[in-house]
Design a protein around this motif. Structure first.
Motif, mmCIF file in Angstrom:
data_model
loop_
_atom_site.group_PDB
_atom_site.id
_atom_site.type_symbol
_atom_site.label_atom_id
_atom_site.label_comp_id
_atom_site.label_asym_id
_atom_site.label_seq_id
_atom_site.Cartn_x
_atom_site.Cartn_y
_atom_site.Cartn_z
ATOM 1 N N SER A 1 31.809 61.041 46.441
ATOM 2 C CA SER A 1 33.223 60.644 46.386
ATOM 3 C C SER A 1 34.088 61.870 46.596
ATOM 4 O O SER A 1 33.575 62.998 46.702
ATOM 5 C CB SER A 1 33.548 60.017 45.029
ATOM 6 N N LEU A 2 35.393 61.670 46.614
ATOM 7 C CA LEU A 2 36.307 62.816 46.734
ATOM 8 C C LEU A 2 36.113 63.786 45.578
ATOM 9 O O LEU A 2 36.367 64.977 45.710
ATOM 10 C CB LEU A 2 37.763 62.336 46.735
ATOM 11 N N LEU A 3 35.640 63.257 44.454
ATOM 12 C CA LEU A 3 35.426 64.115 43.277
ATOM 13 C C LEU A 3 34.338 65.152 43.512
ATOM 14 O O LEU A 3 34.323 66.189 42.855
ATOM 15 C CB LEU A 3 35.054 63.262 42.053
ATOM 16 N N THR A 4 33.427 64.861 44.421
ATOM 17 C CA THR A 4 32.320 65.807 44.663
ATOM 18 C C THR A 4 32.447 66.502 46.026
ATOM 19 O O THR A 4 31.537 67.218 46.445
ATOM 20 C CB THR A 4 30.949 65.098 44.570
ATOM 21 N N CYS A 5 33.588 66.281 46.697
ATOM 22 C CA CYS A 5 33.814 66.969 47.970
ATOM 23 C C CYS A 5 34.029 68.458 47.739
ATOM 24 O O CYS A 5 34.637 68.855 46.755
ATOM 25 C CB CYS A 5 35.074 66.425 48.639
ATOM 26 N N GLU A 6 33.529 69.252 48.669
ATOM 27 C CA GLU A 6 33.718 70.699 48.591
ATOM 28 C C GLU A 6 34.354 71.190 49.886
ATOM 29 O O GLU A 6 34.458 70.437 50.856
ATOM 30 C CB GLU A 6 32.357 71.377 48.388
ATOM 31 N N THR A 7 34.725 72.449 49.883
ATOM 32 C CA THR A 7 35.379 73.030 51.066
ATOM 33 C C THR A 7 34.517 72.858 52.317
ATOM 34 O O THR A 7 35.029 72.624 53.401
ATOM 35 C CB THR A 7 35.669 74.530 50.823
ATOM 36 N N GLY B 1 36.029 57.386 42.158
ATOM 37 C CA GLY B 1 35.518 57.290 40.791
ATOM 38 C C GLY B 1 35.600 55.856 40.282
ATOM 39 O O GLY B 1 36.388 55.050 40.772
ATOM 40 N N LYS B 2 34.743 55.556 39.313
ATOM 41 C CA LYS B 2 34.707 54.209 38.721
ATOM 42 C C LYS B 2 36.099 53.794 38.250
ATOM 43 O O LYS B 2 36.563 52.688 38.515
ATOM 44 C CB LYS B 2 33.721 54.229 37.547
ATOM 45 N N GLU B 3 36.779 54.742 37.610
ATOM 46 C CA GLU B 3 38.114 54.450 37.074
ATOM 47 C C GLU B 3 39.150 54.328 38.187
ATOM 48 O O GLU B 3 40.255 53.848 37.948
ATOM 49 C CB GLU B 3 38.541 55.529 36.074
ATOM 50 N N GLY B 4 38.794 54.770 39.387
ATOM 51 C CA GLY B 4 39.684 54.654 40.541
ATOM 52 C C GLY B 4 39.313 53.481 41.426
ATOM 53 O O GLY B 4 39.771 53.390 42.563
ATOM 54 N N GLY B 5 38.474 52.602 40.899
ATOM 55 C CA GLY B 5 38.139 51.386 41.638
ATOM 56 C C GLY B 5 37.015 51.547 42.646
ATOM 57 O O GLY B 5 36.745 50.633 43.434
ATOM 58 N N GLN B 6 36.345 52.707 42.638
ATOM 59 C CA GLN B 6 35.257 52.914 43.607
ATOM 60 C C GLN B 6 34.019 52.134 43.174
ATOM 61 O O GLN B 6 33.592 52.233 42.011
ATOM 62 C CB GLN B 6 34.929 54.415 43.715
ATOM 63 N N GLU B 7 33.482 51.357 44.113
ATOM 64 C CA GLU B 7 32.282 50.564 43.812
ATOM 65 C C GLU B 7 31.055 51.104 44.530
ATOM 66 O O GLU B 7 29.940 50.994 44.028
ATOM 67 C CB GLU B 7 32.513 49.097 44.182
#
Ligand code: 5GP
Ligand code: ZN
Length: 111
Positions: free
Chosen positions: A49-55, A87-93
């Motif tokens: 997800s965007l949460l685990t994206c890196e440069t 993320g789960k809290e952001g509606g990602q399934e």
């Protein structure tokens, strides 16, 4: 990523309605469309997800975004929406990063 549905779509283990493919990206119609046109744009490489994206992912993320207007044009859209649930809290399934590109409704509900 072993049990990822979108990785299985990339490997063609799971069929999908593909609208675009190159070495790095895949785009296919959402199985449960929320608009007349609803396409998912994904990197072939598994990123959660965007949460685990890196440069190091900047290039592929930028290519995903720049693909959206091309697909919109191919589908006769003059404008479109993009959505990234994170993320789960952001509606990602589905935890393989994807951009939703959708449009075509005559009555646009502003959010
Ligand atoms: P999310 O809530 O994670 O941002 O959205 C996941 C999207 O993937 C949903 O809009 C859902 O309809 C779509 N989707 C889930 N499984 C499949 C599938 O097997 N094939 C296709 N084409 N779309 C899927
Ligand atoms: Zn995956």
């Amino acid at each position: 990523m072993n049990n990822c549905i979108f990785c299985k779509i990339v490997s063609k283990e799971v069929p999908s309605s593909i609208v675009y493919e190159d070495e790095e990206l895949l785009a296919f119609n959402d199985i449960n469309p929320i608009d007349k046109v609803h396409i998912l744009i994904i990197p072939k490489e598994h990123i959660d997800s965007l949460l685990t994206c890196e440069t190091k992912h900047s290039d592929v993320i930028s290519k995903m975004l720049l693909l959206a207007p091309k697909l919109a044009k191919n589908n006769g859209l003059k404008g479109f929406r993009t959505m990234i649930n994170t993320g789960k809290e952001g509606g990602q399934e589905v935890f393989h990063i994807h951009f939703h590109m959708y449009g075509g409704s005559e009555h646009l509900v502003k959010i």
